[in-house]
Design a protein around this motif. Structure first.
Motif, PDB file in Angstrom:
ATOM      1  N   GLY A 132      -3.741 -10.885  22.207  1.00  0.00           N
ATOM      2  CA  GLY A 132      -3.170 -11.179  20.913  1.00  0.00           C
ATOM      3  C   GLY A 132      -2.854  -9.964  20.070  1.00  0.00           C
ATOM      4  N   VAL A 133      -2.061 -10.223  19.031  1.00  0.00           N
ATOM      5  CA  VAL A 133      -1.703  -9.220  18.024  1.00  0.00           C
ATOM      6  C   VAL A 133      -2.308  -9.683  16.711  1.00  0.00           C
ATOM      7  CG1 VAL A 133       0.196  -8.129  16.767  1.00  0.00           C
ATOM      8  CG2 VAL A 133       0.442  -8.641  19.213  1.00  0.00           C
ATOM      9  N   LEU A 134      -3.168  -8.862  16.144  1.00  0.00           N
ATOM     10  CA  LEU A 134      -3.896  -9.244  14.929  1.00  0.00           C
ATOM     11  C   LEU A 134      -3.210  -8.657  13.705  1.00  0.00           C
ATOM     12  CD1 LEU A 134      -6.459 -10.790  14.013  1.00  0.00           C
ATOM     13  CD2 LEU A 134      -7.630  -8.576  13.956  1.00  0.00           C
ATOM     14  N   PRO A 135      -2.681  -9.507  12.818  1.00  0.00           N
ATOM     15  CA  PRO A 135      -2.082  -8.977  11.587  1.00  0.00           C
ATOM     16  C   PRO A 135      -3.130  -8.296  10.699  1.00  0.00           C
ATOM     17  CG  PRO A 135      -1.356 -11.236  11.993  1.00  0.00           C
ATOM     18  CD  PRO A 135      -2.491 -10.956  12.950  1.00  0.00           C
ATOM     19  N   TRP A 136      -2.630  -7.461   9.816  1.00  0.00           N
ATOM     20  CA  TRP A 136      -3.486  -6.744   8.851  1.00  0.00           C
ATOM     21  C   TRP A 136      -4.338  -7.751   8.080  1.00  0.00           C
ATOM     22  CZ3 TRP A 136      -3.655  -1.432   8.128  1.00  0.00           C
ATOM     23  CH2 TRP A 136      -4.412  -0.994   7.032  1.00  0.00           C
ATOM     24  N   PHE A 137      -5.634  -7.476   8.008  1.00  0.00           N
ATOM     25  CA  PHE A 137      -6.555  -8.344   7.268  1.00  0.00           C
ATOM     26  C   PHE A 137      -6.720  -7.777   5.869  1.00  0.00           C
ATOM     27  CE2 PHE A 137     -11.047  -9.670   6.279  1.00  0.00           C
ATOM     28  CZ  PHE A 137     -10.754 -11.012   6.071  1.00  0.00           C
ATOM     29  N   ALA A 138      -6.102  -8.412   4.903  1.00  0.00           N
ATOM     30  CA  ALA A 138      -5.976  -7.834   3.562  1.00  0.00           C
ATOM     31  C   ALA A 138      -7.309  -7.672   2.850  1.00  0.00           C
ATOM     32  CB  ALA A 138      -5.038  -8.705   2.717  1.00  0.00           C
ATOM     33  N   ASP A 139      -8.306  -8.497   3.171  1.00  0.00           N
ATOM     34  CA  ASP A 139      -9.574  -8.441   2.455  1.00  0.00           C
ATOM     35  C   ASP A 139     -10.600  -7.527   3.111  1.00  0.00           C
ATOM     36  OD1 ASP A 139      -8.764 -10.060   0.408  1.00  0.00           O
ATOM     37  OD2 ASP A 139      -9.646 -11.892   1.210  1.00  0.00           O
ATOM     38  N   ALA A 140     -10.175  -6.738   4.084  1.00  0.00           N
ATOM     39  CA  ALA A 140     -11.119  -5.836   4.756  1.00  0.00           C
ATOM     40  C   ALA A 140     -11.783  -4.881   3.765  1.00  0.00           C
ATOM     41  CB  ALA A 140     -10.412  -5.054   5.850  1.00  0.00           C
ATOM     42  N   TRP A 141     -11.087  -4.518   2.695  1.00  0.00           N
ATOM     43  CA  TRP A 141     -11.629  -3.565   1.722  1.00  0.00           C
ATOM     44  C   TRP A 141     -12.863  -4.110   1.012  1.00  0.00           C
ATOM     45  CZ3 TRP A 141     -12.050  -4.304  -3.610  1.00  0.00           C
ATOM     46  CH2 TRP A 141     -11.416  -5.443  -4.120  1.00  0.00           C
ATOM     47  N   LYS A 142     -13.060  -5.429   1.058  1.00  0.00           N
ATOM     48  CA  LYS A 142     -14.204  -6.030   0.379  1.00  0.00           C
ATOM     49  C   LYS A 142     -15.481  -5.959   1.208  1.00  0.00           C
ATOM     50  CE  LYS A 142     -11.296  -9.291  -2.205  1.00  0.00           C
ATOM     51  NZ  LYS A 142     -10.994 -10.724  -2.449  1.00  0.00           N
ATOM     52  N   LEU A 143     -15.388  -5.486   2.428  1.00  0.00           N
ATOM     53  CA  LEU A 143     -16.566  -5.330   3.283  1.00  0.00           C
ATOM     54  C   LEU A 143     -17.115  -3.913   3.139  1.00  0.00           C
ATOM     55  CD1 LEU A 143     -15.260  -7.161   6.472  1.00  0.00           C
ATOM     56  CD2 LEU A 143     -16.907  -8.030   4.800  1.00  0.00           C
ATOM     57  N   PRO A 144     -18.428  -3.731   3.308  1.00  0.00           N
ATOM     58  CA  PRO A 144     -19.028  -2.404   3.152  1.00  0.00           C
ATOM     59  C   PRO A 144     -18.374  -1.373   4.067  1.00  0.00           C
ATOM     60  CG  PRO A 144     -20.741  -4.088   3.293  1.00  0.00           C
ATOM     61  CD  PRO A 144     -19.436  -4.766   3.600  1.00  0.00           C
ATOM     62  N   ALA A 145     -18.057  -0.223   3.512  1.00  0.00           N
ATOM     63  CA  ALA A 145     -17.394   0.834   4.274  1.00  0.00           C
ATOM     64  C   ALA A 145     -18.422   1.720   4.957  1.00  0.00           C
ATOM     65  CB  ALA A 145     -16.520   1.673   3.344  1.00  0.00           C
ATOM     66  N   GLU A 146     -18.086   2.181   6.177  1.00  0.00           N
ATOM     67  CA  GLU A 146     -18.977   3.122   6.858  1.00  0.00           C
ATOM     68  C   GLU A 146     -18.636   4.563   6.509  1.00  0.00           C
ATOM     69  OE1 GLU A 146     -21.233   3.285  11.050  1.00  0.00           O
ATOM     70  OE2 GLU A 146     -19.064   3.283  11.233  1.00  0.00           O
ATOM     71  N   ASP A 147     -17.391   4.813   6.150  1.00  0.00           N
ATOM     72  CA  ASP A 147     -16.947   6.145   5.763  1.00  0.00           C
ATOM     73  C   ASP A 147     -16.675   6.155   4.268  1.00  0.00           C
ATOM     74  OD1 ASP A 147     -14.875   8.310   5.179  1.00  0.00           O
ATOM     75  OD2 ASP A 147     -15.373   8.779   7.257  1.00  0.00           O
ATOM     76  N   ALA A 148     -17.150   7.169   3.578  1.00  0.00           N
ATOM     77  CA  ALA A 148     -17.033   7.215   2.120  1.00  0.00           C
ATOM     78  C   ALA A 148     -15.578   7.130   1.665  1.00  0.00           C
ATOM     79  CB  ALA A 148     -17.667   8.495   1.574  1.00  0.00           C
ATOM     80  N   PHE A 149     -14.657   7.711   2.429  1.00  0.00           N
ATOM     81  CA  PHE A 149     -13.259   7.703   2.005  1.00  0.00           C
ATOM     82  C   PHE A 149     -12.547   6.418   2.396  1.00  0.00           C
ATOM     83  CE2 PHE A 149     -14.299  12.182   1.662  1.00  0.00           C
ATOM     84  CZ  PHE A 149     -13.788  12.456   0.408  1.00  0.00           C
ATOM     85  N   ASP A 150     -13.286   5.487   3.040  1.00  0.00           N
ATOM     86  CA  ASP A 150     -12.742   4.156   3.289  1.00  0.00           C
ATOM     87  C   ASP A 150     -13.107   3.188   2.171  1.00  0.00           C
ATOM     88  OD1 ASP A 150     -11.524   4.840   5.650  1.00  0.00           O
ATOM     89  OD2 ASP A 150     -13.219   4.267   6.906  1.00  0.00           O
ATOM     90  N   ILE A 151     -13.914   3.624   1.216  1.00  0.00           N
ATOM     91  CA  ILE A 151     -14.263   2.756   0.095  1.00  0.00           C
ATOM     92  C   ILE A 151     -13.004   2.503  -0.727  1.00  0.00           C
ATOM     93  CG2 ILE A 151     -15.586   2.568  -2.049  1.00  0.00           C
ATOM     94  CD1 ILE A 151     -17.735   4.298  -0.722  1.00  0.00           C
ATOM     95  N   ALA A 152     -12.668   1.230  -0.857  1.00  0.00           N
ATOM     96  CA  ALA A 152     -11.464   0.879  -1.617  1.00  0.00           C
ATOM     97  C   ALA A 152     -11.754   0.975  -3.107  1.00  0.00           C
ATOM     98  CB  ALA A 152     -11.010  -0.531  -1.263  1.00  0.00           C
ATOM     99  N   THR A 153     -10.891   1.647  -3.824  1.00  0.00           N
ATOM    100  CA  THR A 153     -11.046   1.781  -5.262  1.00  0.00           C
ATOM    101  C   THR A 153      -9.811   1.180  -5.930  1.00  0.00           C
ATOM    102  OG1 THR A 153     -10.130   4.022  -5.116  1.00  0.00           O
ATOM    103  CG2 THR A 153     -12.505   3.826  -5.121  1.00  0.00           C
ATOM    104  N   PRO A 154      -9.868  -0.108  -6.273  1.00  0.00           N
ATOM    105  CA  PRO A 154      -8.707  -0.788  -6.876  1.00  0.00           C
ATOM    106  C   PRO A 154      -8.182  -0.032  -8.099  1.00  0.00           C
ATOM    107  CG  PRO A 154     -10.451  -2.365  -6.368  1.00  0.00           C
ATOM    108  CD  PRO A 154     -11.034  -1.006  -6.164  1.00  0.00           C
ATOM    109  N   LYS A 155      -6.879   0.002  -8.230  1.00  0.00           N
ATOM    110  CA  LYS A 155      -6.257   0.698  -9.351  1.00  0.00           C
ATOM    111  C   LYS A 155      -6.439  -0.125 -10.628  1.00  0.00           C
ATOM    112  CE  LYS A 155      -4.640   3.895  -6.616  1.00  0.00           C
ATOM    113  NZ  LYS A 155      -5.233   5.253  -6.600  1.00  0.00           N
ATOM    114  N   ARG A 156      -7.247   0.388 -11.526  1.00  0.00           N
ATOM    115  CA  ARG A 156      -7.469  -0.289 -12.808  1.00  0.00           C
ATOM    116  C   ARG A 156      -7.242   0.711 -13.926  1.00  0.00           C
ATOM    117  NH1 ARG A 156     -12.580  -2.514 -10.124  1.00  0.00           N
ATOM    118  NH2 ARG A 156     -11.912  -4.526  -9.285  1.00  0.00           N
ATOM    119  N   ALA A 157      -6.520   0.292 -14.926  1.00  0.00           N
ATOM    120  CA  ALA A 157      -6.210   1.184 -16.046  1.00  0.00           C
ATOM    121  C   ALA A 157      -7.360   1.262 -17.023  1.00  0.00           C
ATOM    122  CB  ALA A 157      -4.949   0.706 -16.759  1.00  0.00           C
TER     123      ALA A 157
END
Length: 480
Positions: free
Chosen positions: A221-246
């Motif tokens: 199979g071909v797995l489409p991008w999973f948009a909510d992956a950023w909500k799971l704990p990151a193993e690499d510090a630079f994979d931590i998602a930081t939502p753009k908030r003003a």
């Protein structure tokens, strides 16, 4: 021993997430499943029920399986301390610190531990889903490999190869991997999946068929991008998602060179009232920062030098003059004191380094390592919370008279006289909804709560996403 192994065409192709999703899908089918990684390299670790430590990715996978963390789930964990040296954790316990050039000599001992841990997991569970490391295409490493084909061949575990189409060249990734493997290694691969597709997967049908034609491997199979992956704990510090908030409480985390155990940041990043910035090297501390977090590190004295090289010590002084707050966690807590001494050379060359001088505190590195889950009470709010300790070194000084928390009525951490500099050895505290709410309330921010429940929901969504787009039944049937 029923098991299947997910290997990748390269690093960061999504192996950890695929294993977590397969684990969750298997559990939903009523299968008693467990995760396993022969060898991981990460400074982001989790404390296990048997008093050891494993990589944070395996902790997430264990959560997907509904299992308590156990050191057998990650038999060998390498925790880099310098560019060429790492602490070696075997079955949860530190056995040595070795330079990369000396690591190969440990292979026989490490492979024995890997196979022992795998055997025990296989005896306790109906299915083990194994995650490889890096890529089997790194054939220069094959003679001493315990993480990919070296393990798969020794344990006779079939392999599913995962590739990342988002980075481009996915046909070459898979076909090229087969081209460089020897025949016996290539024979362990039973098929492939294409990960992180953006757009309409039907557009890749020709490419998908070409991969099968060139390799003889079936696609699952071909797995489409999973948009909510950023909500799971990151193993690499630079994979931590930081939502753009003003707007929101601006929390800045210093991305140290050996940043470790930064799982506190994921819950903060998901708070709508928080704006989180991961500050990389060469960047000045923003003038509008409200709170600066100095996180854990695998090399306190080394990262003190790194911090000063960025000019962050000067920025921190200016931040405090503006009325800002600083929180040091574990190694970051040690940095806040007057001195950090390592008389035995545990983390590097023996010696003493001047700390930042923001807490009246001195730290001495010791050979014993504290690994424990902890229940504490936040001194400022009286809020009980759960966290964990994973550190070497003992800290003491006048500012310990103002503790950050209490554990069994004993003081933990320290706070400066003006209350704006705080430090604690406790990791994981921001995952606790009650503590996070109490801590944010000090700054007038209301917490959304429900972090752990949200992670479980995302794991369920991930499993459902994989069921829709991959032949999950076929993948699980490969296990033997």
């Amino acid at each position: 021993m029923p098991a299947i192994m997910i290997q990748g065409t390269g690093s960061n192709v999504g192996k950890s997430l695929l294993v977590a999703g397969l684990c969750r899908a298997a559990r939903a089918r009523g299968i008693d499943v467990a995760p396993f990684k022969p060898q991981n390299m990460s400074n982001n670790a989790a404390v296990t029920v048997d008093g050891g430590e494993i990589g944070r990715a395996q902790a997430l996978q264990a959560l997907a399986c509904g299992l308590p963390l156990h050191s057998d789930m990650n038999a060998v964990l390498l925790k880099p301390q310098t560019d060429t040296g790492a602490q070696i954790i075997v079955q949860g316990k530190r056995i040595a610190t070795a330079e990369a050039r000396n690591y190969a000599a440990l292979r026989p001992r490490l492979m024995t531990a890997v196979l022992d841990s795998f055997r025990r997991l296989s005896q306790r569970h109906d299915l083990v889903i194994v995650e490889g490391a890096g890529s089997p295409a790194e054939i220069n490493l094959r003679p001493r490999d315990i993480a990919n084909m070296g393990f798969a061949r020794a344990a006779n575990v079939p392999v599913l190869l995962a590739a990342d189409i988002d980075r481009g060249g996915v046909i070459a990734q898979i076909v090229g991997t087969q081209a460089v493997l020897d025949h016996a290694d290539a024979a362990m691969i039973r098929g492939f999946v294409v990960n992180r597709f953006r757009g309409d997967p039907a557009l890749f049908e020709d490419g998908y068929t070409m991969i099968s034609d060139h390799t003889g491997w079936p696609g699952f199979g071909v797995l489409p991008w999973f948009a909510d992956a950023w909500k799971l704990p990151a193993e690499d510090a630079f994979d931590i998602a930081t939502p753009k908030r003003a707007k929101g409480l601006h929390i800045v985390c210093l991305a140290l060179s050996r940043i470790a155990n930064f799982d506190d940041l994921d819950p903060l990043a998901q708070e709508p009232g928080v704006r989180l910035t991961m500050l990389g090297p060469g960047r000045a501390l923003p003038g509008d920062a409200d709170v600066v977090i100095i996180p854990g590190t695998k090399s306190t004295r080394g990262d003190l030098a790194f911090l000063r090289a960025q000019g962050w010590d000067i920025d921190l002084a200016a931040h405090l003059r503006r009325g800002g707050h600083v929180l040091g966690i574990c190694g970051g807590y040690q940095m806040l004191g007057d001195t950090v001494s390592d008389p035995q050379g545990i983390e590097g060359p023996a010696g003493t380094t001047q700390g930042l001088g923001l807490l009246r505190l001195d730290t001495v590195m010791t050979g014993d390592k504290r690994l424990t889950e902890t229940t504490a009470t936040h001194a400022a709010s009286g809020q009980p919370f759960r966290g964990y300790e994973i550190h070497i070194g003992r800290s003491d000084g006048a500012d310990r008279a103002r503790p950050f928390a209490h554990i069994d009525d004993q003081p933990e951490g320290a706070i400066s006289a003006d209350g704006r500099v705080q430090g604690s050895y406790l990791h994981g505290m921001f995952r606790d909804d009650g503590f996070r709410a109490a801590w944010l309330a000090q700054f007038g921010v209301a917490s959304r709560g429900g972090y752990d429940a949200g992670v479980l929901r995302v794991l369920d969504d991930l499993a459902a996403h994989m069921e829709r787009h991959l032949d999950v039944a076929g993948i699980l049937s490969l296990a033997r």
